[in-house]
Design a protein around this motif. Structure first.
Motif, PDB file in Angstrom:
ATOM      1  N   GLU A   5       0.840  -1.208   0.000  1.00 20.69           N
ATOM      2  CA  GLU A   5       0.000   0.000   0.000  1.00 20.69           C
ATOM      3  C   GLU A   5       0.871   1.252   0.000  1.00 20.69           C
ATOM      4  N   LEU A   6       1.931   1.215   0.789  1.00 21.17           N
ATOM      5  CA  LEU A   6       2.851   2.344   0.869  1.00 21.17           C
ATOM      6  C   LEU A   6       3.577   2.536  -0.468  1.00 21.17           C
ATOM      7  N   VAL A  11       4.444   5.468  -5.529  1.00 26.61           N
ATOM      8  CA  VAL A  11       4.434   5.484  -6.998  1.00 26.61           C
ATOM      9  C   VAL A  11       3.570   6.646  -7.483  1.00 26.61           C
ATOM     10  N   ALA A  12       2.390   6.792  -6.892  1.00 27.88           N
ATOM     11  CA  ALA A  12       1.500   7.884  -7.284  1.00 27.88           C
ATOM     12  C   ALA A  12       2.116   9.243  -6.941  1.00 27.88           C
ATOM     13  N   TYR A  13       2.768   9.334  -5.774  1.00 28.17           N
ATOM     14  CA  TYR A  13       3.396  10.598  -5.366  1.00 28.17           C
ATOM     15  C   TYR A  13       4.511  10.984  -6.327  1.00 28.17           C
ATOM     16  N   VAL A  14       5.348  10.014  -6.699  1.00 28.18           N
ATOM     17  CA  VAL A  14       6.458  10.287  -7.613  1.00 28.18           C
ATOM     18  C   VAL A  14       5.931  10.633  -9.006  1.00 28.18           C
ATOM     19  N   ASP A  15       4.858   9.976  -9.448  1.00 22.22           N
ATOM     20  CA  ASP A  15       4.241  10.318 -10.738  1.00 22.22           C
ATOM     21  C   ASP A  15       3.731  11.756 -10.733  1.00 22.22           C
ATOM     22  N   ARG A  16       3.148  12.162  -9.608  1.00 18.69           N
ATOM     23  CA  ARG A  16       2.581  13.501  -9.482  1.00 18.69           C
ATOM     24  C   ARG A  16       3.660  14.573  -9.323  1.00 18.69           C
ATOM     25  N   TYR A  30      17.702   9.603  -2.865  1.00 18.06           N
ATOM     26  CA  TYR A  30      17.090   9.489  -4.192  1.00 18.06           C
ATOM     27  C   TYR A  30      17.069   8.041  -4.669  1.00 18.06           C
ATOM     28  N   GLU A  31      18.213   7.380  -4.594  1.00 16.88           N
ATOM     29  CA  GLU A  31      18.326   6.009  -5.095  1.00 16.88           C
ATOM     30  C   GLU A  31      17.454   5.051  -4.291  1.00 16.88           C
ATOM     31  N   ALA A  32      17.351   5.264  -2.974  1.00 12.36           N
ATOM     32  CA  ALA A  32      16.499   4.415  -2.142  1.00 12.36           C
ATOM     33  C   ALA A  32      15.029   4.617  -2.503  1.00 12.36           C
ATOM     34  N   VAL A  33      14.640   5.860  -2.762  1.00 13.72           N
ATOM     35  CA  VAL A  33      13.258   6.137  -3.190  1.00 13.72           C
ATOM     36  C   VAL A  33      13.002   5.462  -4.530  1.00 13.72           C
ATOM     37  N   ARG A  34      13.933   5.610  -5.475  1.00 11.98           N
ATOM     38  CA  ARG A  34      13.768   5.029  -6.806  1.00 11.98           C
ATOM     39  C   ARG A  34      13.609   3.510  -6.726  1.00 11.98           C
ATOM     40  N   LYS A  35      14.470   2.856  -5.950  1.00 11.28           N
ATOM     41  CA  LYS A  35      14.395   1.395  -5.825  1.00 11.28           C
ATOM     42  C   LYS A  35      13.086   0.953  -5.169  1.00 11.28           C
ATOM     43  N   PHE A  36      12.642   1.708  -4.166  1.00 12.95           N
ATOM     44  CA  PHE A  36      11.395   1.365  -3.488  1.00 12.95           C
ATOM     45  C   PHE A  36      10.219   1.494  -4.452  1.00 12.95           C
ATOM     46  N   VAL A  37      10.177   2.594  -5.199  1.00  5.70           N
ATOM     47  CA  VAL A  37       9.082   2.838  -6.136  1.00  5.70           C
ATOM     48  C   VAL A  37       9.072   1.795  -7.250  1.00  5.70           C
ATOM     49  N   LYS A  38      10.240   1.416  -7.754  1.00  7.27           N
ATOM     50  CA  LYS A  38      10.334   0.426  -8.841  1.00  7.27           C
ATOM     51  C   LYS A  38      10.058  -0.992  -8.350  1.00  7.27           C
ATOM     52  N   GLY A  39      10.074  -1.198  -7.028  1.00  6.90           N
ATOM     53  CA  GLY A  39       9.838  -2.525  -6.479  1.00  6.90           C
ATOM     54  C   GLY A  39      11.099  -3.363  -6.384  1.00  6.90           C
ATOM     55  N   ARG A  54       5.104   8.866   7.113  1.00  5.39           N
ATOM     56  CA  ARG A  54       4.855  10.253   7.535  1.00  5.39           C
ATOM     57  C   ARG A  54       4.391  11.099   6.348  1.00  5.39           C
ATOM     58  N   LEU A  55       5.013  10.904   5.192  1.00  2.33           N
ATOM     59  CA  LEU A  55       4.596  11.633   3.997  1.00  2.33           C
ATOM     60  C   LEU A  55       3.166  11.252   3.619  1.00  2.33           C
ATOM     61  N   PHE A  56       2.859   9.965   3.699  1.00  2.00           N
ATOM     62  CA  PHE A  56       1.498   9.491   3.405  1.00  2.00           C
ATOM     63  C   PHE A  56       0.483  10.223   4.273  1.00  2.00           C
ATOM     64  N   TRP A  57       0.729  10.281   5.594  1.00  2.00           N
ATOM     65  CA  TRP A  57      -0.213  10.928   6.507  1.00  2.00           C
ATOM     66  C   TRP A  57      -0.244  12.431   6.294  1.00  2.00           C
ATOM     67  N   ARG A  58       0.920  13.037   6.041  1.00  2.00           N
ATOM     68  CA  ARG A  58       0.968  14.477   5.784  1.00  2.00           C
ATOM     69  C   ARG A  58       0.149  14.843   4.553  1.00  2.00           C
ATOM     70  N   GLU A  59       0.243  14.008   3.520  1.00  2.00           N
ATOM     71  CA  GLU A  59      -0.507  14.252   2.290  1.00  2.00           C
ATOM     72  C   GLU A  59      -2.018  14.166   2.528  1.00  2.00           C
ATOM     73  N   ARG A  60      -2.413  13.466   3.546  1.00  2.00           N
ATOM     74  CA  ARG A  60      -3.832  13.336   3.865  1.00  2.00           C
ATOM     75  C   ARG A  60      -4.278  14.352   4.907  1.00  2.00           C
ATOM     76  N   GLY A  61      -3.400  15.295   5.240  1.00  2.00           N
ATOM     77  CA  GLY A  61      -3.777  16.396   6.115  1.00  2.00           C
ATOM     78  C   GLY A  61      -3.800  16.076   7.588  1.00  2.00           C
TER      79      GLY A  61
END
Length: 151
Positions: A5-6, A11-16, A30-39, A54-61
């Motif tokens: 789910e995370l 993936v949606a956050y990086v696309d946006r 950067y590289e850790a984010v890229r690897k996580f997003v790519k699976g 934390r970013l997930f919850w922050r994005e939801r206000g």
């Protein structure tokens, strides 16, 4: 929240936005984010997972409160900044004025009005006090090189 789910959220956050924005927003390299997003990461670092969460919850206000060094979401406040966009001081002044005007007709006010006023003031204080600024990226490289012969 599951890792999948995370990952879907990231993936949606990086696309946006972009990988660089995700790096700045989470403090994860950067590289850790890229690897996580790519699976490519089967077992992500727990610190990275916490940063993504934390970013997930922050994005939801959600508002965050740090208790014992651990940041946890405490309440839903997505529209608070839209209602009071001018900042904390103006929000408190506006809310106080609303209840001041309501007090002009005390017979029409419900008995819960003082409790609602205290709750709204605490909510505004919490929203602005617990704002989590994005981390500044670390400066890379060492000291600037000195020209030969000193300054």
């Amino acid at each position: 929240m599951s890792v999948e789910e995370l990952r879907s959220f990231m993936v949606a956050y990086v696309d946006r936005t972009s990988l660089r924005d995700a790096e700045l927003a989470t403090g994860v390299a950067y590289e850790a984010v890229r690897k996580f997003v790519k699976g490519d990461t089967e077992h992500p670092n727990p610190r990275s997972l916490r940063a993504f969460t934390r970013l997930f919850w922050r994005e939801r206000g959600l508002v965050f409160v740090a208790e014992g060094g651990e940041e946890t979401p405490v309440l839903w406040a997505t529209e608070l900044r839209a209602i009071f966009p001018e900042g904390r001081e103006q929000a408190l002044a506006d809310a106080a004025r609303i209840f001041e005007l309501a007090g002009l007709h005390p017979d029409d006010l419900p008995a819960t009005a003082p409790a609602v006023q205290r709750w709204l003031m605490r909510l505004i204080e919490a929203e602005y006090r617990n704002e989590l600024p994005y981390r500044k990226p670390r400066r890379r490289g060492g000291k600037p090189k000195q020209p030969p012969g000193g300054r």
